[in-house]
Design a protein around this motif. Structure first.
Motif, PDB file in Angstrom:
ATOM      1  N   TYR A 111       0.871  -1.182   0.000  1.00 48.68           N
ATOM      2  CA  TYR A 111       0.000   0.000   0.000  1.00 48.68           C
ATOM      3  C   TYR A 111       0.904   1.226   0.000  1.00 48.68           C
ATOM      4  CZ  TYR A 111      -3.686   3.250   1.516  1.00 48.68           C
ATOM      5  OH  TYR A 111      -4.575   4.287   1.602  1.00 48.68           O
ATOM      6  N   LEU A 112       0.925   1.941  -1.128  1.00 54.31           N
ATOM      7  CA  LEU A 112       1.824   3.090  -1.267  1.00 54.31           C
ATOM      8  C   LEU A 112       1.021   4.345  -1.597  1.00 54.31           C
ATOM      9  CD1 LEU A 112       5.278   3.231  -2.933  1.00 54.31           C
ATOM     10  CD2 LEU A 112       3.550   4.862  -3.683  1.00 54.31           C
ATOM     11  N   VAL A 113       1.354   5.432  -0.929  1.00 55.83           N
ATOM     12  CA  VAL A 113       0.654   6.701  -1.124  1.00 55.83           C
ATOM     13  C   VAL A 113       1.672   7.785  -1.439  1.00 55.83           C
ATOM     14  CG1 VAL A 113      -0.816   8.459  -0.076  1.00 55.83           C
ATOM     15  CG2 VAL A 113      -1.200   6.043   0.445  1.00 55.83           C
ATOM     16  N   GLN A 114       1.368   8.575  -2.479  1.00 51.87           N
ATOM     17  CA  GLN A 114       2.202   9.714  -2.851  1.00 51.87           C
ATOM     18  C   GLN A 114       1.297  10.809  -3.392  1.00 51.87           C
ATOM     19  OE1 GLN A 114       2.967  10.626  -6.320  1.00 51.87           O
ATOM     20  NE2 GLN A 114       4.622  12.062  -5.984  1.00 51.87           N
ATOM     21  N   GLU A 115       1.110  11.864  -2.596  1.00 51.91           N
ATOM     22  CA  GLU A 115       0.214  12.953  -2.953  1.00 51.91           C
ATOM     23  C   GLU A 115      -1.153  12.403  -3.379  1.00 51.91           C
ATOM     24  OE1 GLU A 115       2.473  15.372  -5.692  1.00 51.91           O
ATOM     25  OE2 GLU A 115       3.630  16.243  -4.052  1.00 51.91           O
ATOM     26  N   GLU A 116      -1.584  12.615  -4.655  1.00 55.80           N
ATOM     27  CA  GLU A 116      -2.917  12.147  -5.044  1.00 55.80           C
ATOM     28  C   GLU A 116      -2.942  10.695  -5.499  1.00 55.80           C
ATOM     29  OE1 GLU A 116      -1.416  14.142  -8.926  1.00 55.80           O
ATOM     30  OE2 GLU A 116      -1.141  14.337  -6.763  1.00 55.80           O
ATOM     31  N   ASN A 117      -1.788  10.014  -5.506  1.00 52.41           N
ATOM     32  CA  ASN A 117      -1.720   8.618  -5.943  1.00 52.41           C
ATOM     33  C   ASN A 117      -1.835   7.657  -4.763  1.00 52.41           C
ATOM     34  OD1 ASN A 117      -1.148   9.045  -8.824  1.00 52.41           O
ATOM     35  ND2 ASN A 117       0.803   9.885  -8.108  1.00 52.41           N
ATOM     36  N   THR A 118      -2.761   6.709  -4.890  1.00 51.90           N
ATOM     37  CA  THR A 118      -2.880   5.635  -3.905  1.00 51.90           C
ATOM     38  C   THR A 118      -2.751   4.315  -4.650  1.00 51.90           C
ATOM     39  OG1 THR A 118      -4.342   6.960  -2.495  1.00 51.90           O
ATOM     40  CG2 THR A 118      -4.326   4.579  -2.140  1.00 51.90           C
ATOM     41  N   CYS A 119      -1.721   3.528  -4.321  1.00 58.70           N
ATOM     42  CA  CYS A 119      -1.405   2.314  -5.073  1.00 58.70           C
ATOM     43  C   CYS A 119      -1.470   1.087  -4.175  1.00 58.70           C
ATOM     44  CB  CYS A 119      -0.005   2.418  -5.679  1.00 58.70           C
ATOM     45  SG  CYS A 119       0.297   3.956  -6.574  1.00 58.70           S
ATOM     46  N   THR A 120      -2.057   0.007  -4.703  1.00 57.02           N
ATOM     47  CA  THR A 120      -2.098  -1.265  -3.987  1.00 57.02           C
ATOM     48  C   THR A 120      -1.673  -2.386  -4.933  1.00 57.02           C
ATOM     49  OG1 THR A 120      -4.447  -1.540  -4.534  1.00 57.02           O
ATOM     50  CG2 THR A 120      -3.927  -0.525  -2.417  1.00 57.02           C
ATOM     51  N   ALA A 121      -1.006  -3.396  -4.382  1.00 53.40           N
ATOM     52  CA  ALA A 121      -0.543  -4.528  -5.194  1.00 53.40           C
ATOM     53  C   ALA A 121      -0.011  -5.612  -4.274  1.00 53.40           C
ATOM     54  CB  ALA A 121       0.543  -4.084  -6.166  1.00 53.40           C
ATOM     55  N   ALA A 122       0.252  -6.786  -4.852  1.00 50.90           N
ATOM     56  CA  ALA A 122       0.891  -7.863  -4.102  1.00 50.90           C
ATOM     57  C   ALA A 122       2.407  -7.738  -4.155  1.00 50.90           C
ATOM     58  CB  ALA A 122       0.459  -9.220  -4.654  1.00 50.90           C
ATOM     59  N   HIS A 123       2.902  -7.100  -5.227  1.00 51.37           N
ATOM     60  CA  HIS A 123       4.350  -6.935  -5.410  1.00 51.37           C
ATOM     61  C   HIS A 123       4.618  -5.595  -6.079  1.00 51.37           C
ATOM     62  CE1 HIS A 123       8.262  -7.454  -7.440  1.00 51.37           C
ATOM     63  NE2 HIS A 123       8.550  -8.266  -6.433  1.00 51.37           N
ATOM     64  N   ALA A 124       5.641  -4.883  -5.598  1.00 50.93           N
ATOM     65  CA  ALA A 124       5.981  -3.584  -6.183  1.00 50.93           C
ATOM     66  C   ALA A 124       7.469  -3.325  -6.051  1.00 50.93           C
ATOM     67  CB  ALA A 124       5.192  -2.468  -5.501  1.00 50.93           C
ATOM     68  N   VAL A 125       8.002  -2.595  -7.045  1.00 48.88           N
ATOM     69  CA  VAL A 125       9.408  -2.175  -7.024  1.00 48.88           C
ATOM     70  C   VAL A 125       9.428  -0.653  -7.095  1.00 48.88           C
ATOM     71  CG1 VAL A 125      11.644  -2.268  -8.175  1.00 48.88           C
ATOM     72  CG2 VAL A 125      10.175  -4.301  -8.141  1.00 48.88           C
ATOM     73  N   TYR A 126       9.979  -0.039  -6.041  1.00 47.66           N
ATOM     74  CA  TYR A 126      10.023   1.416  -5.952  1.00 47.66           C
ATOM     75  C   TYR A 126      11.453   1.898  -6.159  1.00 47.66           C
ATOM     76  CZ  TYR A 126      10.005   6.056  -3.738  1.00 47.66           C
ATOM     77  OH  TYR A 126      10.175   7.396  -3.471  1.00 47.66           O
ATOM     78  N   ASN A 127      11.660   2.643  -7.255  1.00 52.30           N
ATOM     79  CA  ASN A 127      12.961   3.230  -7.545  1.00 52.30           C
ATOM     80  C   ASN A 127      12.939   4.665  -7.009  1.00 52.30           C
ATOM     81  OD1 ASN A 127      15.191   4.571  -8.862  1.00 52.30           O
ATOM     82  ND2 ASN A 127      15.289   2.840 -10.285  1.00 52.30           N
ATOM     83  N   LYS A 128      13.584   4.857  -5.882  1.00 55.65           N
ATOM     84  CA  LYS A 128      13.553   6.161  -5.215  1.00 55.65           C
ATOM     85  C   LYS A 128      14.214   7.249  -6.051  1.00 55.65           C
ATOM     86  CE  LYS A 128      14.994   8.382  -0.889  1.00 55.65           C
ATOM     87  NZ  LYS A 128      15.688   9.527  -1.517  1.00 55.65           N
ATOM     88  N   LYS A 129      15.332   6.937  -6.660  1.00 58.57           N
ATOM     89  CA  LYS A 129      16.094   7.918  -7.419  1.00 58.57           C
ATOM     90  C   LYS A 129      15.332   8.388  -8.652  1.00 58.57           C
ATOM     91  CE  LYS A 129      20.785   8.663  -9.150  1.00 58.57           C
ATOM     92  NZ  LYS A 129      22.122   8.046  -9.346  1.00 58.57           N
TER      93      LYS A 129
END
Length: 296
Positions: free
Chosen positions: A141-159
Motif C-alpha cells: 500500500y503506497l501513497v504519494q500525494e494524489e496517488n494511492t497504489c495497492t498490489a501484491a508486489h511492487a518495485v520502488y525506484n527512489k532515485k
C-alpha cells in the motif's frame, strides 16, 4: 557483581572499530557476546540502539554478528533512520548487511520517504541503499500525494521516482481508478502504463460556460471521444434536416401566397369581365328597345 556491572557499563559505552575503520556505537540495558577468530557475536537487550554507518536503529533486541560485525539483526518495536537515503521505517524484525548495504524489513513494515513525500506499507520490504531501490511484497500500500497504489508486489525506484506493480495492482488518482495485470507509474509526471486486462474509470469535469474557460481536467478515453463525435455529427445532421424542412416550408408558404394572389387577381379580372359583359348586354337591349319604339 559490582565489578561485573561496571565492566558491562564500560563495554556499552565504548565504540567498536572494524577492520575497515568504520565506527559502530551502541547502547542497551544489557549485553552479552562471544568473540572468535572468524566471527564475533554481540547481543544487546532492552532499549537497544545502534548506529552503524548511515543506519540508526532502536529495538527491543539487536544482535551483531559475522566477521567485523558485518550483519545486524533486530527484533521488537523497531524504529530506523537511514541518513544517507533520507528514509525512516518501523517494523517488527529486520536484518542489515553493512557491506552490501541491503536492509530487509519484515512484518508490519512502514516506510517513509520524506524527500519525495512517499509512504509505503507491506509485509516485507528489501531496500538496497546503493541502488536506492525498494522491493515490496505482500499487501503493498503506497501513497504519494494524489496517488494511492495497492498490489501484491511492487518495485520502488527512489532515485528515478518509478513504481512498477504486479499482482492485482490498482492505482487511484483522486476519483480516477486504473487496474491491469501490470502497472508502471511515474510519480513525477503521474504517467501511467497499463498492461494486460486493462480496466478503469475516469471522471471528467464539464467546463463552466459562465466563466468562459474550461477546467483543467484529463483527456477523455478514445471511446468517449468517439461517442461525442458521433453525437455531434448526429446533432449536425438533425440541424441540417431541420433547416431544410424550414426552407421547404418557407418555399411552400411563398408558393401558396403566390397562388392565393394569382387566384385573387383572376377572380378580380373575372369580375371585371363579367361587369363589362353585363354592361354591353344592357346597352344592346336598350338599343333594341329604341329601334322598336322608332318603328312604332
Amino acid at each position: 557483581m559490582k565489578a561485573r556491572a561496571t565492566l558491562t557499563i564500560f563495554l556499552l559505552a565504548i565504540s567498536i572499530f572494524t577492520a575497515r575503520a568504520e565506527k559502530i556505537t551502541f547502547s542497551a540495558d544489557s549485553m552479552s557476546g562471544v568473540s572468535g577468530k572468524n566471527s564475533d557475536r554481540t547481543t544487546l537487550s532492552g532499549h537497544a540502539s545502534i548506529k552503524a554507518d548511515s543506519m540508526e536503529i532502536s529495538a527491543d533486541s539487536i544482535e551483531l554478528y559475522g566477521a567485523d560485525f558485518r550483519f545486524l539483526k533486530a527484533s521488537g518495536s523497531i524504529k530506523g533512520i537511514n541518513s544517507q537515503s533520507k528514509l525512516e521505517f518501523t517494523c517488527d524484525s529486520m536484518t542489515y548487511d553493512r557491506i552490501s548495504k541491503i536492509a530487509v524489513l519484515r512484518n508490519n513494515v512502514h516506510l517513509i520517504d520524506k524527500e519525495n513525500k512517499v509512504t509505503a506499507d507491506a509485509e516485507l520490504i528489501e531496500y538496497n541503499q546503493k541502488t536506492e531501490v525498494a522491493v515490496m511484497q505482500i499487501n503493498v500500500y503506497l501513497v504519494q500525494e494524489e496517488n494511492t497504489c495497492t498490489a501484491a508486489h511492487a518495485v520502488y525506484n527512489k532515485k528515478q521516482q518509478l513504481l512498477d506493480m504486479s499482482g492485482n495492482p490498482q492505482v487511484v488518482q483522486n476519483q480516477d481508478a486504473f487496474r491491469a495485470q501490470e502497472i508502471s507509474l511515474n510519480l513525477k509526471t503521474n504517467e501511467i502504463t497499463l498492461d494486460g486486462h486493462v480496466r478503469g474509470s475516469v471522471t471528467t469535469k464539464n467546463s463552466s460556460s459562465s466563466e468562459g474557460s474550461s477546467s483543467g481536467t484529463k483527456a477523455k478515453p478514445a471511446s468517449e471521444k468517439k461517442e461525442d463525435s458521433s453525437s455531434n455529427a448526429k446533432d449536425g445532421k438533425e440541424k441540417e434536416s431541420s433547416a431544410k424542412e424550414s426552407g421547404k416550408s418557407e418555399k411552400d408558404g411563398k408558393a401558396n401566397e403566390k397562388d392565393s394572389k394569382d387566384s385573387k387577381d383572376k377572380d378580380s379580372v373575372s369580375k371585371e369581365d363579367l361587369s363589362v359583359k353585363d354592361s354591353k348586354e344592357e346597352k344592346a337591349d336598350k338599343e333594341k328597345e329604341e329601334v322598336k319604339d322608332a318603328k312604332r
